[in-house]
Motif scaffolding. Structure first.
Motif: not given
Length: 104
Positions: A46-50, A89-91, A96-101
């Motif tokens: 997911g977002p970690v790979a991005v 893209v990194a941001a 996405g990681i922040g929203l996931g948490w």
């Protein structure tokens, strides 16, 4: 001295044999395998790979730009645009990681 068994020579069509008549090597769709692998990693991570892929690309383009590369074969062309794109893209991946948490 023996050869390293991990090194494999690609199979080649012998001159005068095969569908190309020996004039050119057959097309190797390696990029398609690479794209599928990157897509799989993106799906699994997911977002970690991005974020990881964007940062690896950013560092690579940053070093290339510092080494004198001004134009890239990337569709964006100018390496400054590529750097901005990869930073965005990194941001987005970080968001996405922040929203996931936040959702959990």
């Amino acid at each position: 001295m023996s050869r390293d068994p991990r090194l494999v020579e690609p199979q080649r069509v012998q001159p005068g044999h095969g569908s190309h008549g020996g004039h050119e090597a057959p097309y190797d769709p390696l990029r398609l395998c690479v794209f599928a692998t990157v897509a799989l990693l993106g799906w699994l991570l997911g977002p970690v790979a991005v974020v990881v892929f964007a940062l690896v690309g950013f560092v690579g383009y940053w070093q290339a730009r510092r080494g004198g590369l001004l134009r890239s074969r990337c569709k964006l062309g100018d390496t400054r645009l590529v750097l901005v794109y990869l930073a965005v893209v990194a941001a987005a991946g970080g968001a996405g990681i922040g929203l996931g948490w936040w959702v959990w």
